[in-house]
Write a protein that holds these residues in place. Structure first.
Motif, PDB file in Angstrom:
ATOM      1  N   GLN A  26      29.763 -27.946  -4.516  1.00  0.00           N
ATOM      2  CA  GLN A  26      28.372 -28.093  -4.118  1.00  0.00           C
ATOM      3  C   GLN A  26      27.465 -27.095  -4.820  1.00  0.00           C
ATOM      4  OE1 GLN A  26      27.918 -28.567   0.105  1.00  0.00           O
ATOM      5  NE2 GLN A  26      29.561 -30.075   0.213  1.00  0.00           N
ATOM      6  N   HIS A  48      28.588 -27.569   7.169  1.00  0.00           N
ATOM      7  CA  HIS A  48      29.051 -28.793   6.510  1.00  0.00           C
ATOM      8  C   HIS A  48      30.367 -29.280   7.104  1.00  0.00           C
ATOM      9  CE1 HIS A  48      26.617 -28.038   2.564  1.00  0.00           C
ATOM     10  NE2 HIS A  48      25.862 -28.451   3.559  1.00  0.00           N
ATOM     11  N   ARG A  49      31.325 -28.380   7.211  1.00  0.00           N
ATOM     12  CA  ARG A  49      32.645 -28.773   7.723  1.00  0.00           C
ATOM     13  C   ARG A  49      32.558 -29.267   9.155  1.00  0.00           C
ATOM     14  NH1 ARG A  49      36.522 -23.849   5.448  1.00  0.00           N
ATOM     15  NH2 ARG A  49      36.628 -24.591   3.286  1.00  0.00           N
ATOM     16  N   ILE A  63      30.448 -32.747   9.270  1.00  0.00           N
ATOM     17  CA  ILE A  63      31.197 -33.825   8.625  1.00  0.00           C
ATOM     18  C   ILE A  63      32.428 -34.173   9.444  1.00  0.00           C
ATOM     19  CG2 ILE A  63      32.579 -34.424   6.588  1.00  0.00           C
ATOM     20  CD1 ILE A  63      30.540 -32.774   4.948  1.00  0.00           C
ATOM     21  N   THR A 121      34.250 -35.996  -6.323  1.00  0.00           N
ATOM     22  CA  THR A 121      33.912 -36.186  -4.917  1.00  0.00           C
ATOM     23  C   THR A 121      35.121 -36.674  -4.135  1.00  0.00           C
ATOM     24  OG1 THR A 121      33.212 -38.480  -5.272  1.00  0.00           O
ATOM     25  CG2 THR A 121      31.507 -36.771  -5.453  1.00  0.00           C
ATOM     26  N   ASN A 167      22.126 -35.708   0.522  1.00  0.00           N
ATOM     27  CA  ASN A 167      23.133 -36.733   0.245  1.00  0.00           C
ATOM     28  C   ASN A 167      23.817 -36.562  -1.099  1.00  0.00           C
ATOM     29  OD1 ASN A 167      22.750 -37.962   2.689  1.00  0.00           O
ATOM     30  ND2 ASN A 167      21.522 -39.649   1.921  1.00  0.00           N
ATOM     31  N   HIS A 180      26.587 -34.469   0.350  1.00  0.00           N
ATOM     32  CA  HIS A 180      27.355 -35.026   1.480  1.00  0.00           C
ATOM     33  C   HIS A 180      26.631 -36.237   2.041  1.00  0.00           C
ATOM     34  CE1 HIS A 180      24.248 -32.668   3.458  1.00  0.00           C
ATOM     35  NE2 HIS A 180      24.748 -31.582   2.920  1.00  0.00           N
ATOM     36  N   ARG A 227      31.746 -36.524  -0.096  1.00  0.00           N
ATOM     37  CA  ARG A 227      31.469 -35.089  -0.176  1.00  0.00           C
ATOM     38  C   ARG A 227      31.828 -34.577  -1.561  1.00  0.00           C
ATOM     39  NH1 ARG A 227      33.664 -30.154   3.760  1.00  0.00           N
ATOM     40  NH2 ARG A 227      32.082 -28.652   3.080  1.00  0.00           N
ATOM     41  N   SER A 280      35.810 -39.332  -1.052  1.00  0.00           N
ATOM     42  CA  SER A 280      35.068 -40.397  -0.377  1.00  0.00           C
ATOM     43  C   SER A 280      36.000 -41.229   0.492  1.00  0.00           C
ATOM     44  CB  SER A 280      34.350 -41.285  -1.392  1.00  0.00           C
ATOM     45  OG  SER A 280      35.279 -41.943  -2.224  1.00  0.00           O
ATOM     46  N   LEU A 337      26.982 -39.053   5.033  1.00  0.00           N
ATOM     47  CA  LEU A 337      27.711 -39.165   6.300  1.00  0.00           C
ATOM     48  C   LEU A 337      27.555 -40.550   6.924  1.00  0.00           C
ATOM     49  CD1 LEU A 337      26.555 -35.852   8.036  1.00  0.00           C
ATOM     50  CD2 LEU A 337      28.281 -36.145   6.258  1.00  0.00           C
TER      51      LEU A 337
END
Length: 418
Positions: A284, A352-353, A356, A180, A294, A297, A280, A182, A299
């Motif tokens: 995925q 997502h991009r 985020i 991940t 979660n 991702h 993230r 983070s 947030l």
């Protein structure tokens, strides 16, 4: 490989339970593994946490057939007021300008959970496997093996696809050693319910401060129509102090941060604190595996995008799997195949991009005390408020209607009626 299930959903929280319910109209054998027993007798209380459902998320839930069970328990967001404390910048979004009933809806987590807990056991093709914890996951070319430990001891289950919806500390993600990215924001969200002197009139407030945003969302209760849900982001070192303040001192300090747009803040519910970080998963999907919500991702709560992003994961994955089954025409198409998982990942990548990046940028930008940065962001707020294309783009994102939409978000069922 003969399997016990077509799909195993790991995690029976709101995202996992919604995933199982969304897939239930399809000809699939679905198992839901959850560590905590499902309960349907929970009653909402003043201290319940709440989520802000975007307009598009409400449409997904309505298409699934669950909205009627929630409609009388939600508080519509008619307007959103965004401001920067001590500065001139402000942006206002209005549902009437967008010709929608509401920009979104605030609902208590417990209410959503109770609806799902009542609905899932009634589905013939969904089996609830709980309480049980996952101890091992083995992804193979022709299927997946999931080892669990429950009340009856250890068991091994098999499926064509594993969907990990087990939260930010995903056990599945850790067992499979999925790396991940983070970032610790050094902030903590203090959450409570607040009753102000004035009625909120359906306005959600997001007020940026030097320590993080203060959000007050309309969350009317049967006995408290003025009630609001508070999400107060503070520096992590300050959270414990706020939790230990008397109610009067806490409200006084919040009043100084938020201002008097809703008059005096009069009532405070029980307080909770949650550390904030961005996380993230670098992968995925894998063959036989999809991470959603979660687990994929986590947030910053700024702009209230987290659950809405997870719900779109649900809707898109359900859409992709429905198409796979339709294309197979009953010939046993492999729902966990690498190509199928990649189709899902490709569809979700842009959303997502964008989300985020949007939430992370806001969290960093509005916590920066430098004067030139403050000037630039306030000019930006004013520009969004007065430049129609900018306001339109922000509103579409807020509504959850940006980009390519799955069928459930368009009000279309996964399967055509025969």
């Amino acid at each position: 490989m003969s399997t016990d299930y077509d799909i195993l959903v790991v995690g029976g929280g709101m995202v996992g339970a919604t995933m199982a319910y969304a897939l239930s109209p399809l000809p699939l054998r679905i198992g839901v593994i959850e560590a905590v027993p499902f309960k349907s007798d929970s009653q909402p209380s003043y201290d319940d946490r709440a989520i802000a459902l975007a307009y598009g998320s409400a449409k997904i839930i309505a298409t699934m057939g669950l909205w009627d069970r929630l409609a009388d328990r939600v508080s519509p967001i008619k307007q959103i007021h965004v401001s920067d404390r001590g500065h001139f910048g402000v942006t206002r979004l209005d549902s009437a300008a967008e010709k929608v009933e509401a920009l979104g809806y605030v609902v208590e987590n417990r209410v959503v959970g109770a609806v799902l807990a009542q609905a899932l056991p009634k589905l013939e093709n969904v089996e609830l496997i709980c309480p049980a914890t996952v101890t091992h996951v083995d992804l193979m070319a022709d299927g997946a093996h999931v080892s669990i430990h429950g009340e009856d001891g250890a068991r091994q289950l098999s499926a064509r696809l594993v969907i990990a919806a087990d939260g930010g500390n995903s056990v599945v993600r850790q067992l499979l050693q999925i790396p991940t990215r983070s970032w610790d924001y050094g902030q903590t969200a203090v959450i409570a319910n607040i009753t102000p002197a004035r009625h909120h009139q359906g306005v959600a407030y997001e007020r940026f401060t030097d320590s993080g945003p203060v959000a007050l969302l309309p969350n009317a209760g049967a006995d408290d129509p003025k009630r609001c849900s508070l999400v107060w982001t503070v520096r992590s070192g300050d959270a414990e102090r706020l939790l230990n303040l008397s109610a009067a001192d806490f409200l006084a300090e919040l009043q100084q941060r938020f201002g008097y747009r809703l008059g005096e803040l009069e009532k405070l519910g029980r307080r909770h604190a949650y550390p904030l970080k961005l996380l993230r998963a670098k992968q995925q999907v894998r063959p036989r595996l999809a991470l959603i919500g979660n687990a994929a991702h986590t947030l910053h709560p700024i702009a209230g995008q987290g659950f809405n992003l997870g719900l779109r994961d649900v809707a898109v994955l359900a859409d992709v799997l429905a198409d796979v089954l339709a294309e197979a025409c009953g010939k046993g198409e492999d729902v966990g195949a690498a190509a199928v998982m990649q189709r899902y990942a490709d569809w979700r990548r842009w959303d997502h991009r964008k989300v985020i990046g949007f939430t992370d940028t806001l969290a960093r930008l509005f916590s920066n005390p430098l004067a030139p940065v403050a000037l630039a962001r306030n000019i930006g707020l004013c520009a969004v408020d007065i430049v129609p294309p900018l306001k339109r783009a922000l509103t579409r994102q807020t509504l959850g209607l940006a980009g390519k939409l799955p069928r459930l978000a368009l009000g279309l069922p996964l399967q055509k009626n025969e």
